[in-house]
Design an enzyme around this catalytic site. Structure first.
Site, mmCIF file in Angstrom:
data_model
loop_
_atom_site.group_PDB
_atom_site.id
_atom_site.type_symbol
_atom_site.label_atom_id
_atom_site.label_comp_id
_atom_site.label_asym_id
_atom_site.label_seq_id
_atom_site.Cartn_x
_atom_site.Cartn_y
_atom_site.Cartn_z
ATOM 1 N N ARG A 1 -27.121 -21.868 27.799
ATOM 2 C CA ARG A 1 -26.931 -22.838 26.704
ATOM 3 C C ARG A 1 -25.674 -23.687 26.944
ATOM 4 O O ARG A 1 -25.764 -24.849 27.309
ATOM 5 C CB ARG A 1 -26.848 -22.080 25.365
ATOM 6 C CG ARG A 1 -27.018 -22.962 24.132
ATOM 7 C CD ARG A 1 -25.785 -23.759 23.751
ATOM 8 N NE ARG A 1 -24.578 -22.963 23.525
ATOM 9 C CZ ARG A 1 -23.377 -23.497 23.363
ATOM 10 N NH1 ARG A 1 -23.197 -24.809 23.405
ATOM 11 N NH2 ARG A 1 -22.318 -22.730 23.202
ATOM 12 N N ASP A 2 -24.501 -23.115 26.757
ATOM 13 C CA ASP A 2 -23.267 -23.896 26.893
ATOM 14 C C ASP A 2 -23.180 -24.450 28.317
ATOM 15 O O ASP A 2 -22.766 -25.587 28.529
ATOM 16 C CB ASP A 2 -22.050 -22.991 26.607
ATOM 17 C CG ASP A 2 -20.801 -23.769 26.200
ATOM 18 O OD1 ASP A 2 -20.755 -24.979 26.443
ATOM 19 O OD2 ASP A 2 -19.878 -23.160 25.646
ATOM 20 N N HIS B 1 -14.049 -17.134 23.194
ATOM 21 C CA HIS B 1 -14.919 -18.110 23.883
ATOM 22 C C HIS B 1 -13.982 -19.156 24.499
ATOM 23 O O HIS B 1 -13.569 -20.099 23.832
ATOM 24 C CB HIS B 1 -15.870 -18.726 22.850
ATOM 25 C CG HIS B 1 -16.769 -19.812 23.372
ATOM 26 N ND1 HIS B 1 -18.153 -19.714 23.384
ATOM 27 C CD2 HIS B 1 -16.509 -21.047 23.871
ATOM 28 C CE1 HIS B 1 -18.684 -20.830 23.853
ATOM 29 N NE2 HIS B 1 -17.710 -21.661 24.158
ATOM 30 N N HIS C 1 -12.966 -21.923 27.329
ATOM 31 C CA HIS C 1 -13.278 -22.836 28.439
ATOM 32 C C HIS C 1 -12.073 -22.855 29.377
ATOM 33 O O HIS C 1 -10.950 -22.535 28.977
ATOM 34 C CB HIS C 1 -13.628 -24.228 27.892
ATOM 35 C CG HIS C 1 -15.004 -24.265 27.279
ATOM 36 N ND1 HIS C 1 -16.095 -24.767 27.947
ATOM 37 C CD2 HIS C 1 -15.466 -23.823 26.082
ATOM 38 C CE1 HIS C 1 -17.174 -24.648 27.169
ATOM 39 N NE2 HIS C 1 -16.822 -24.080 26.038
ATOM 40 N N CYS D 1 -18.967 -29.293 26.928
ATOM 41 C CA CYS D 1 -19.619 -29.769 25.711
ATOM 42 C C CYS D 1 -19.753 -31.281 25.802
ATOM 43 O O CYS D 1 -18.789 -31.972 26.119
ATOM 44 C CB CYS D 1 -18.795 -29.376 24.487
ATOM 45 S SG CYS D 1 -19.434 -30.059 22.950
ATOM 46 N N ASN E 1 -17.085 -22.725 30.656
ATOM 47 C CA ASN E 1 -16.458 -21.492 30.175
ATOM 48 C C ASN E 1 -15.890 -20.747 31.365
ATOM 49 O O ASN E 1 -16.305 -20.963 32.499
ATOM 50 C CB ASN E 1 -17.507 -20.585 29.528
ATOM 51 C CG ASN E 1 -18.085 -21.181 28.266
ATOM 52 O OD1 ASN E 1 -18.940 -22.043 28.328
ATOM 53 N ND2 ASN E 1 -17.607 -20.733 27.138
HETATM 54 P P1 HMG Z 1 -27.891 -36.009 12.276
HETATM 55 O O1 HMG Z 1 -28.313 -37.260 12.969
HETATM 56 O O2 HMG Z 1 -26.737 -36.077 11.337
HETATM 57 O O3 HMG Z 1 -29.140 -35.301 11.532
HETATM 58 O O4 HMG Z 1 -27.592 -34.915 13.400
HETATM 59 P P2 HMG Z 1 -30.090 -35.817 10.418
HETATM 60 O O5 HMG Z 1 -30.400 -34.628 9.575
HETATM 61 O O6 HMG Z 1 -29.565 -37.072 9.759
HETATM 62 O O7 HMG Z 1 -31.442 -36.190 11.241
HETATM 63 C C1 HMG Z 1 -31.492 -37.294 12.125
HETATM 64 C C2 HMG Z 1 -32.578 -37.070 13.145
HETATM 65 O O8 HMG Z 1 -32.293 -35.878 13.902
HETATM 66 C C3 HMG Z 1 -33.966 -36.884 12.551
HETATM 67 O O9 HMG Z 1 -34.900 -37.371 13.515
HETATM 68 C C4 HMG Z 1 -34.111 -35.389 12.506
HETATM 69 O O10 HMG Z 1 -35.446 -34.978 12.553
HETATM 70 C C5 HMG Z 1 -33.390 -34.975 13.771
HETATM 71 P P3 HMG Z 1 -35.513 -38.874 13.423
HETATM 72 O O11 HMG Z 1 -36.143 -38.925 12.063
HETATM 73 O O12 HMG Z 1 -34.351 -39.806 13.572
HETATM 74 O O13 HMG Z 1 -36.456 -38.900 14.584
HETATM 75 N N1 HMG Z 1 -32.831 -33.602 13.683
HETATM 76 C C6 HMG Z 1 -33.176 -32.595 14.509
HETATM 77 N N2 HMG Z 1 -34.011 -32.541 15.561
HETATM 78 C C7 HMG Z 1 -34.116 -31.338 16.190
HETATM 79 N N3 HMG Z 1 -33.443 -30.227 15.811
HETATM 80 C C8 HMG Z 1 -32.598 -30.253 14.759
HETATM 81 C C9 HMG Z 1 -32.445 -31.472 14.070
HETATM 82 N N4 HMG Z 1 -31.701 -31.844 13.014
HETATM 83 C C10 HMG Z 1 -31.957 -33.128 12.783
HETATM 84 N N5 HMG Z 1 -31.932 -29.167 14.424
HETATM 85 C C11 HMG Z 1 -27.325 -32.718 14.300
HETATM 86 C C12 HMG Z 1 -27.117 -33.626 13.086
HETATM 87 C C13 HMG Z 1 -26.516 -31.460 14.094
HETATM 88 C C14 HMG Z 1 -28.795 -32.376 14.418
HETATM 89 C C15 HMG Z 1 -26.853 -33.481 15.546
HETATM 90 O O14 HMG Z 1 -25.541 -33.919 15.317
HETATM 91 C C16 HMG Z 1 -26.910 -32.666 16.809
HETATM 92 O O15 HMG Z 1 -27.978 -32.278 17.273
HETATM 93 N N6 HMG Z 1 -25.738 -32.431 17.452
HETATM 94 C C17 HMG Z 1 -25.687 -31.730 18.705
HETATM 95 C C18 HMG Z 1 -24.598 -30.733 18.611
HETATM 96 C C19 HMG Z 1 -24.553 -29.891 19.872
HETATM 97 O O16 HMG Z 1 -25.548 -29.351 20.309
HETATM 98 N N7 HMG Z 1 -23.336 -29.762 20.455
HETATM 99 C C20 HMG Z 1 -23.134 -28.899 21.555
HETATM 100 C C21 HMG Z 1 -23.148 -27.460 21.145
HETATM 101 S S1 HMG Z 1 -21.649 -26.943 20.328
HETATM 102 C C22 HMG Z 1 -20.634 -26.405 21.614
HETATM 103 O O17 HMG Z 1 -20.979 -26.563 22.751
HETATM 104 C C23 HMG Z 1 -19.376 -25.673 21.248
HETATM 105 C C24 HMG Z 1 -19.477 -24.151 21.440
HETATM 106 O O18 HMG Z 1 -19.807 -23.829 22.783
HETATM 107 C C25 HMG Z 1 -18.149 -23.509 21.080
HETATM 108 C C26 HMG Z 1 -16.980 -24.228 21.747
HETATM 109 O O19 HMG Z 1 -16.820 -24.172 22.981
HETATM 110 O O20 HMG Z 1 -16.250 -24.869 20.988
HETATM 111 C C27 HMG Z 1 -20.538 -23.551 20.522
HETATM 112 MG MG MG Z 2 -18.357 -23.814 24.390
#
Ligand code: HMG
Ligand code: MG
Length: 302
Positions: A15-16, A207, A209, A240, A249
């Site tokens: 995933r990450d 966690h 990086h 990310c 990481n």
């Molecule tokens: P948004 O645009 O605010 O959502 O995104 P919305 O509710 O307004 O919906 C807009 C569109 O997104 C719609 O589609 C929804 O259907 C779709 P449209 O009508 O435009 O075709 N949608 C989705 N589609 C699939 N799955 C869903 C979903 N939700 C809405 N769950 C949202 C909000 C959170 C979805 C968006 O900002 C997003 O996907 N962000 C990605 C965040 C991400 O994956 N980041 C990386 C992971 S975090 C990380 O890596 C950190 C971590 O490792 C810890 C660390 O190191 O810090 C965990």
């Molecule tokens: Mg991370």
């Protein structure tokens, strides 16, 4: 200083690690990576995320990957779910644990999940409730617990605030994440200390990086506080998409080597783990981003 005799590792490589890869990685390769990780003895694997495919195209095959894994008894498969839409899609794929992910910094919360910290908690609350009702475990990732790519240093009070909110909505354990790898041991300890105001040490995961090469030191600093759960990424994959310049990481290989060298058990076979890292690194056309993996591969070649 009392160190644990055993540490639990969660490999977040699928995933990450892969979420930020520019080149498409077929579902079959991701599935093979999960199979190799479980064969190496990993008992917790963060497989994928149910986020918007427009935001993170690499994770668009989430259901296919979850559906393709031959599950092994005793292994916990987790997935990221930012909202109910993601949770409902994830539920069909039977994860053992879901992860809601928030940030200690407002700016990162907006960039990463398009809402404020308070709004994110409102979105997470029904997800947590639904997961617990379905018998699925719940973890909360806390990004930017020491530094933020947009706001700079993050105060421990911000971490305590987020940890408190996570606790209130029923999150069972949390990840103290150094998203951009800027932390150093004492600062990471402060972030953990802040988290311990709301979660006991067995419900806190590190966690880290490795952008600035501090992740292994930070792991040791957390271990010295009694933390026994850590996330790492095979071959040091990752980054990310909303934290530009941040690298992967800490590599699982480096963490396992350090722990085994300290007499701390992980249940992981380092040789098989190096094979898993070599497999995905070969696919991506580069060397594993792990000193231990490179050393072992060089030794084997020589
Ligand atoms: P948004 O645009 O605010 O959502 O995104 P919305 O509710 O307004 O919906 C807009 C569109 O997104 C719609 O589609 C929804 O259907 C779709 P449209 O009508 O435009 O075709 N949608 C989705 N589609 C699939 N799955 C869903 C979903 N939700 C809405 N769950 C949202 C909000 C959170 C979805 C968006 O900002 C997003 O996907 N962000 C990605 C965040 C991400 O994956 N980041 C990386 C992971 S975090 C990380 O890596 C950190 C971590 O490792 C810890 C660390 O190191 O810090 C965990
Ligand atoms: Mg991370």
């Amino acid at each position: 200083m009392s160190l644990p005799s055993r540490v639990q590792l969660i490999d977040v490589g699928p995933r990450d690690g892969l979420q930020n890869e520019k080149q498409p990685v077929p579902a079959a390769v991701k599935i093979e990576l999960v199979h190799r990780l479980q064969a190496a003895g990993l008992t917790e694997i963060e497989v994928t995320s149910f986020v918007s495919p427009k935001w993170v195209p690499q994770m668009a095959d989430n259901a296919e990957v979850m559906g393709g894994i031959q599950r092994q008894a005793g292994v916990r498969y987790s997935v990221l779910t930012p909202n109910l839409q993601g949770f409902e899609a994830a539920l069909k794929t039977r994860p053992d644990e879901i992860v809601v992910f928030g940030a200690a910094s407002e700016a990162f919360s907006h960039k990463n999940i398009n809402c404020s910290i308070a709004e994110s908690i409102e979105r997470f609350a029904p997800v947590v409730q639904a997961a617990l009702a379905a018998g699925i475990a719940v973890r909360g990732a806390m990004s930017c617990t020491v530094g933020c790519p947009y706001e700079g240093d993050v105060a421990p009070e911000r971490v305590a605030y987020l940890a408190g909110l996570m606790k209130q909505i029923g999150v069972q354990r949390v990840d103290v994440a150094d998203t951009i790898g800027v932390g150093t041991p004492l600062r990471v300890q402060k972030a953990i200390e802040a988290t311990l105001q709301h979660f006991d040490v067995d419900h806190v995961c590190g966690h880290f990086h490795d952008t600035y090469g501090q992740a292994l030191s930070n792991t040791l600093a957390a271990l010295q506080m009694g933390v026994r759960n850590f996330q790492s990424s095979v071959a040091g994959l990752g980054g990310c998409p909303y934290a530009k310049g941040a690298t992967g990481n800490v590599s699982t290989e480096d963490v396992v080597y350090m722990l085994h060298g300290m007499g701390i058990a992980t249940g992981i076979d380092l040789d098989k783990l190096v094979d898993a890292g070599a497999f995905i690194s070969d696919f991506l056309g580069r060397k594993p981003n792990s000193n231990v993996a490179k050393a072992i591969l060089n030794k084997r070649a020589g």
